[in-house]
Structures are given as C-alpha cells and as structure tokens.
Design an enzyme around this catalytic site. Structure first.
Site, PDB file in Angstrom:
ATOM      1  N   ASP A  82       0.763  -1.223   0.084  1.00  0.00           N
ATOM      2  CA  ASP A  82       0.084  -0.146   0.028  1.00  0.00           C
ATOM      3  C   ASP A  82       0.825   1.317  -0.023  1.00  0.00           C
ATOM      4  O   ASP A  82       1.734   1.335   0.773  1.00  0.00           O
ATOM      5  CB  ASP A  82      -0.789  -0.052   1.238  1.00  0.00           C
ATOM      6  CG  ASP A  82      -1.959   1.098   1.411  1.00  0.00           C
ATOM      7  OD1 ASP A  82      -2.377   1.470   0.205  1.00  0.00           O
ATOM      8  OD2 ASP A  82      -2.265   1.693   2.411  1.00  0.00           O
ATOM      9  N   HIS A 180      -7.523   9.917   3.924  1.00  0.00           N
ATOM     10  CA  HIS A 180      -7.169   8.725   4.971  1.00  0.00           C
ATOM     11  C   HIS A 180      -7.363   9.378   6.406  1.00  0.00           C
ATOM     12  O   HIS A 180      -7.238  10.465   6.838  1.00  0.00           O
ATOM     13  CB  HIS A 180      -5.674   8.485   4.980  1.00  0.00           C
ATOM     14  CG  HIS A 180      -5.260   7.672   3.355  1.00  0.00           C
ATOM     15  ND1 HIS A 180      -4.516   8.599   2.621  1.00  0.00           N
ATOM     16  CD2 HIS A 180      -5.425   6.616   2.955  1.00  0.00           C
ATOM     17  CE1 HIS A 180      -4.316   7.993   1.632  1.00  0.00           C
ATOM     18  NE2 HIS A 180      -4.957   6.717   1.805  1.00  0.00           N
ATOM     19  N   GLY A 181      -7.893   8.201   7.035  1.00  0.00           N
ATOM     20  CA  GLY A 181      -8.124   8.642   8.605  1.00  0.00           C
ATOM     21  C   GLY A 181      -9.885   9.085   8.882  1.00  0.00           C
ATOM     22  O   GLY A 181     -10.575   8.630   8.249  1.00  0.00           O
ATOM     23  N   HIS A 208      -9.311   5.028  -2.032  1.00  0.00           N
ATOM     24  CA  HIS A 208      -8.626   5.043  -0.888  1.00  0.00           C
ATOM     25  C   HIS A 208      -9.548   5.704  -0.062  1.00  0.00           C
ATOM     26  O   HIS A 208     -10.430   6.721  -0.343  1.00  0.00           O
ATOM     27  CB  HIS A 208      -7.100   5.556  -1.145  1.00  0.00           C
ATOM     28  CG  HIS A 208      -6.183   4.771  -1.869  1.00  0.00           C
ATOM     29  ND1 HIS A 208      -5.122   4.306  -0.984  1.00  0.00           N
ATOM     30  CD2 HIS A 208      -6.212   4.379  -3.058  1.00  0.00           C
ATOM     31  CE1 HIS A 208      -4.412   3.785  -2.035  1.00  0.00           C
ATOM     32  NE2 HIS A 208      -5.060   3.720  -2.985  1.00  0.00           N
ATOM     33  N   SER A 211     -12.828   4.460   4.876  1.00  0.00           N
ATOM     34  CA  SER A 211     -13.466   4.205   5.966  1.00  0.00           C
ATOM     35  C   SER A 211     -14.017   5.624   6.296  1.00  0.00           C
ATOM     36  O   SER A 211     -13.714   6.570   6.016  1.00  0.00           O
ATOM     37  CB  SER A 211     -12.555   4.193   7.140  1.00  0.00           C
ATOM     38  OG  SER A 211     -11.677   3.015   7.115  1.00  0.00           O
ATOM     39  N   ASN A 230     -10.283   0.625  -0.355  1.00  0.00           N
ATOM     40  CA  ASN A 230      -9.233   0.340   0.495  1.00  0.00           C
ATOM     41  C   ASN A 230      -9.704   0.840   1.863  1.00  0.00           C
ATOM     42  O   ASN A 230     -10.443   1.941   2.216  1.00  0.00           O
ATOM     43  CB  ASN A 230      -8.204   1.377   0.506  1.00  0.00           C
ATOM     44  CG  ASN A 230      -7.161   1.018  -0.566  1.00  0.00           C
ATOM     45  OD1 ASN A 230      -7.367   0.093  -1.367  1.00  0.00           O
ATOM     46  ND2 ASN A 230      -6.091   1.448  -0.795  1.00  0.00           N
ATOM     47  N   ASP A 232      -8.980   0.905   6.380  1.00  0.00           N
ATOM     48  CA  ASP A 232      -7.825   0.653   7.281  1.00  0.00           C
ATOM     49  C   ASP A 232      -8.458   1.231   8.814  1.00  0.00           C
ATOM     50  O   ASP A 232      -8.715   0.539   9.588  1.00  0.00           O
ATOM     51  CB  ASP A 232      -6.663   1.613   7.125  1.00  0.00           C
ATOM     52  CG  ASP A 232      -5.514   1.100   7.996  1.00  0.00           C
ATOM     53  OD1 ASP A 232      -5.764   0.232   8.769  1.00  0.00           O
ATOM     54  OD2 ASP A 232      -4.325   1.694   8.069  1.00  0.00           O
ATOM     55  N   THR A 233      -8.872   2.380   8.729  1.00  0.00           N
ATOM     56  CA  THR A 233      -9.319   3.265   9.862  1.00  0.00           C
ATOM     57  C   THR A 233     -10.371   2.550  10.492  1.00  0.00           C
ATOM     58  O   THR A 233     -10.276   2.344  11.710  1.00  0.00           O
ATOM     59  CB  THR A 233      -9.810   4.637   9.626  1.00  0.00           C
ATOM     60  OG1 THR A 233      -8.746   5.218   9.127  1.00  0.00           O
ATOM     61  CG2 THR A 233     -10.203   5.234  10.656  1.00  0.00           C
TER      62      THR A 233
HETATM   63  P1  13P Z   1      -8.718   4.600   5.490  1.00  0.00           P
HETATM   64  O1  13P Z   1      -7.869   4.394   6.623  1.00  0.00           O
HETATM   65  O2  13P Z   1      -9.367   6.256   5.400  1.00  0.00           O
HETATM   66  O3  13P Z   1      -9.711   3.672   5.480  1.00  0.00           O
HETATM   67  O4  13P Z   1      -7.925   4.650   4.196  1.00  0.00           O
HETATM   68  C1  13P Z   1      -7.143   3.226   3.857  1.00  0.00           C
HETATM   69  C2  13P Z   1      -6.401   3.593   2.645  1.00  0.00           C
HETATM   70  O5  13P Z   1      -6.664   4.315   1.833  1.00  0.00           O
HETATM   71  C3  13P Z   1      -5.219   2.690   2.858  1.00  0.00           C
HETATM   72  O6  13P Z   1      -4.503   2.858   1.499  1.00  0.00           O
HETATM   73  O1  G3H Z   2      -2.766   4.678   3.489  1.00  0.00           O
HETATM   74  C1  G3H Z   2      -2.960   4.925   4.800  1.00  0.00           C
HETATM   75  C2  G3H Z   2      -3.025   3.685   5.571  1.00  0.00           C
HETATM   76  O2  G3H Z   2      -4.353   3.872   6.585  1.00  0.00           O
HETATM   77  C3  G3H Z   2      -1.863   3.237   6.283  1.00  0.00           C
HETATM   78  O3  G3H Z   2      -1.503   3.966   7.450  1.00  0.00           O
HETATM   79  O4  G3H Z   2       0.912   4.212   7.413  1.00  0.00           O
HETATM   80  O5  G3H Z   2      -0.350   4.645   9.409  1.00  0.00           O
HETATM   81  O6  G3H Z   2      -0.146   2.446   8.607  1.00  0.00           O
HETATM   82  P1  G3H Z   2      -0.315   3.740   8.360  1.00  0.00           P
HETATM   83 ZN    ZN Z   3      -4.300   4.736   0.694  1.00  0.00          ZN
END
Ligand code: 13P
Ligand code: G3H
Ligand code: ZN
Length: 284
Positions: A82, A180-181, A208, A211, A230, A232-233
């Site tokens: 990523d 992101h976040g 991306h 979340s 994508n 993550d958060t």
């Molecule tokens: P989020 O943390 O906002 O879900 O984004 C994840 C992401 O885009 C990782 O590349």
């Molecule tokens: O792209 C962003 C992802 O949420 C990854 O974040 O580098 O803190 O793992 P991180």
């Molecule tokens: Zn991303």
C-alpha cells in the site's frame, strides 16, 4: 491457495459489477480477521501492508503471515503493498513474495509519476506481479481541501487518460474527495469527476480513504467503476474499541489473548460488513 495478483480479482469484479475490499493488516490478529471474514463471506480479498505496517511488523513477518494465511484459505487472497514509496521498496516487496504492489508517485509531476510507474511495471510484469498507481492527492482528513482547491488536488480526468495510456498500469487510485483517517463530517465524493475519469479510462479504479464514507456513496462509486476499496481506519477503530472494552471491564486483565481475541472478532465483523457493502460476498 497461493497469493494471486489483484488483476485476477479485479477482472472478475469488473465482470460482476462489484468491488474487492483491500484491508490493511498490521499484526497477526488483523491478518487472521481479514481471512476469517473473507472465508465467512466466500469473498476474494486483498490484504495490504502500508509503510507503517512494514516498519511495525517487519517485511518478512508480513509476507510470512500473509502467505500462510493464503495457503490455508479456500478463497483467493492477494498481498499488496500500500502506497509504495520507491522503486527499491517495491523490489524488496516483490522479492519477499508480494503478489501486487502500489507505487505512489502522486506527489511527483505527471511526467515523473509516469516514468516511475513505468519503471516498476517493467519489472513487476516480468514476474507476474500487478501494479496500482495514484494520480491526484488523496491525503489525510487533516488536509482540509477547500472547494476552490479541488482542481489542484483531485485527479484530472484527461491526465488520468494520458497516465493510463502511457504506463499501461493495472489499477488507478484517484482523488475524488476521500481522505485517509477519521472524517470530521460526512465526505462528499465528486461523482461527476469519477464518471468522467471512467469514460476515459477502462482499467479498475481504486478508492482510498474509504472508512467513514457512507455505504450508499461507496456503492454509487462501485457502479461508476471503482473495483478496489481500501479500508484501514474502520478496522483500527473496531480493534482498539474491543480491546479497550475488555480492559475497561477488568483493569487487572493481563492475558494478551483475552484482550486481542475480542479485538480480532470485532475486526472480523467490520470486514464482513464491508465485504457485503462492496458486493463481493459469494463471489469466491
Ligand atoms: P482509511 O484508513 O481511511 O480507510 O484509508 C485506507 C487506505 O486508503 C489505505 O491505502
Ligand atoms: O494509507 C494509509 C493507511 O491507513 C496506512 O496508514 O502508514 O499508519 O499504516 P499507516
Ligand atoms: Zn491509501
């Protein structure tokens, strides 16, 4: 099963009109949660590792866990880098066993982003590894982008056409209003821009910062050509909230398994929900 490149998963997603979730993993419990969710939903899945994840867990541990998880799984699994930052890092990931990589040249001028992406593709193609690139600046929720700055930050559709034509990249991450976040309010996606990009570019589009984006907005984006989403958060939130709850209930708990077990279950539940929103359930 062995790890597969994302091209294989996204081609089927294109045919079926759904998207494949790409979930960030940072530790064993999250790797297991991603696989458990994909198995329970009979869904293909992309496990991805960020710079932070590689730094935290170590490249060999990430690859080792993902390979083992994929071998045991009965659904197709990809391991994707990523936001890869350099040619050298991409090479390290390919050598380590990643089946897919992202090279993020979005901070570079267009011609330099094209050159870097092409350099990565030349090597990746030769070894059957898929490549995602980024055009436009996705950034974090802290980068407050004003309406008048949209054109400077969001993906320019004509540049997307040129970028894809010149590089032959497998998937393209676009900036259309996500970040992101954690969002402060409700993000508004620039659907006309996505539609325009899609009319000029026929490869799978990647979203991306997904979340916190309302489910309906994600589903509309999928209708308009997004094939990789994508997340993550939302996994982090569920994981930490469940751990916190265990400790709030019993501050004397000292068994990591009692803290991380419920965290893994909470992460699994969130990932299952996302898979259903993306429509990839039952597709493996
Ligand atoms: P989020 O943390 O906002 O879900 O984004 C994840 C992401 O885009 C990782 O590349
Ligand atoms: O792209 C962003 C992802 O949420 C990854 O974040 O580098 O803190 O793992 P991180
Ligand atoms: Zn991303």
């Amino acid at each position: 099963m062995a790890l597969v490149p994302i091209t294989e998963l996204l081609k089927k997603a294109e045919e079926g009109g759904y998207a494949v979730g790409a979930f960030n993993c940072n530790n064993m419990e999250i790797v297991q949660a991603i696989i458990a969710a994909a198995e329970a939903e009979r869904s293909p899945v992309i496990m991805q590792a960020s710079q932070g994840a590689i730094k935290y867990a170590g490249l060999d541990f990430i690859t080792g866990m993902a390979k083992l998880a994929a071998e045991k799984a009965t659904v197709p699994v990809a391991l994707h880098l990523d936001h890869g930052t350099s040619f050298e890092q991409v090479m390290q990931c390919i050598r380590s066993g990643f089946s897919s990589v992202m090279i993020d040249g979005s901070k570079l001028p267009l011609n330099e982003n094209i050159a870097l992406t092409k350099k990565v593709i030349d090597v990746a193609r030769a070894v059957g590894v898929s490549v995602e690139a980024e055009l436009g600046k996705i950034g974090g929720t802290e980068d407050d982008i004003h309406v008048d700055e949209k054109d400077a930050f969001f993906t320019n559709p004509e540049e997307a056409r040129i970028f894809v034509q010149e590089t032959g990249v497998d998937a393209l991450a676009v900036a259309i209003g996500t970040a992101h976040g954690q969002y402060k309010g409700i993000p508004e996606l620039d659907f006309p821009r996505l539609e325009k990009i899609r009319s000029l570019v026929s490869i799978p589009i990647v979203l991306h910062g997904s979340s916190g984006v309302p489910d309906e907005a994600i589903q509309k984006a999928i209708k308009l050509g997004v094939r990789k989403v994508n997340i993550d958060t939302n996994i982090r939130e569920a994981f930490v909230a469940a751990s916190r709850q265990v400790l709030d209930n019993d501050a004397k708990e000292i068994d990591p398994r009692k803290v991380l077990g419920p965290a893994r279950e909470a992460a699994t539940a969130v990932i299952r929900e996302k898979i259903r929103v993306f429509g990839s359930n039952g597709k493996a």
